[in-house]
Design an enzyme around this catalytic site. Sequence first.
Site: not given
Ligand code: GLA
Length: 410
Positions: A201, A251, A319
């Site tokens: 990020e 990101d 994610e």
């Molecule tokens: C972001 C981070 C993750 C996690 C999520 C929310 O996407 O990259 O590590 O903390 O937020 O849980």
Amino acid sequence: MKKYLRLLSLIVAAVTLALSLTACGEVEQADTGISKAVELYGTDYEYTLEELPEMKKAMFSFMPQAPSLYEAFQDYFYVGGCINPGNYESGKGEDFTSMMRQFNTFVLENASKPEPMHPSEDKYNFDTVDQFVEFGEEYGVRLRGHTLLWHAQCPEWFFYESGTSGDFASPEKVLKRIDEHVTTIVKRYKGKIDVWDVVNEVFNDDGTLRNSKWLQTVGDYDGDGDSYDYIEQAFISAAKADPDVRLIINDYNLEWSYAKTQGVFDIVKSMLEDGIKVDGVGLQMHIGYDTNIETLRKNLEILAGLREYNPDFKIEVTEMDMSCFKWGDDSKTVELTDSFMAQYNKTYVDAFKLFMEYAEMGILDSVTFWGINDDHTWLNSDGRINHPFLIGSSNRLKETYWEVISLALE
Ligand code: GLA
């Protein structure tokens, strides 16, 4: 025929296991068939559409008839889940059976982030990640390390001359700390953690760099006109510590923001041109059920252009979850009507079709969910109940799961 062979092997395994448990005098239900069920699935099993009705008899992912996402998609990409130590420490129950059946790559939700791993300059906590790595080795799964540098869940000592407030440390000092932090962690897990999110990020949604303390303290230290020297340092140190580990820039909102995607493209291109090893970009893929998949496609196209500068450049989905709520909607629950589920399922299916296309082009190599089932998700904060995964609460196989896995069945 395959189906019957499989059934037979299940029966043989169950009988063998029952006999061995009786011989040991152990009758604990929790052990019965669980780890064996995991072992029953080889890595080359091919599912067919004909078998679908039989497989669908498995209402839950831990049941013997249930197929495996990672096996179904093995010609396309790894399929993964985000886990916590409890998932592999607390005995081999239904969650464990389900996650080992469905996923062949894993990432820790928190323990490998800067704050938990390196809370103060002279203190590292390795235990949890060491155990994660032992689990990975025992089961032969691919491990993701998340994340070496991030502005959140990051201890303040990195940025200050001494302690956690006062004057900022000099750029030299922060770069030295980055080098020490990255080198220590990556070296320790060399050959064990397969891929690291090196930075997480670091962009704003408009494609500019986030004004984090990393950026503020280091800035354009080498005076070459760009201010992401801390990102370069992290990648350089990681590549030096383990030349074989894959290094990712991770990101969010790359699924819809053209400007942010272009920002990532520009910086990665320039790093690659400078000879810095960057192996891929991670799209977090925290999306909503109303996501426009055609916009996502356009952004994948942009990122795929980085292959001109690194022919092995990959896109990873790191994610994934799909919220049942539109952005800005703060309701706590959602009614899962047929028409809602039709749209929800379609977005998942369209996203996976796109992932498969990019996998077939050799560009996308993994899809990791930010959880293993709907029972645990960061999207359930403040009393909200979300349903973001293919596998529902208690490892129920949702219709979404069957629609998505069917894409990979012939
Ligand atoms: C972001 C981070 C993750 C996690 C999520 C929310 O996407 O990259 O590590 O903390 O937020 O849980």
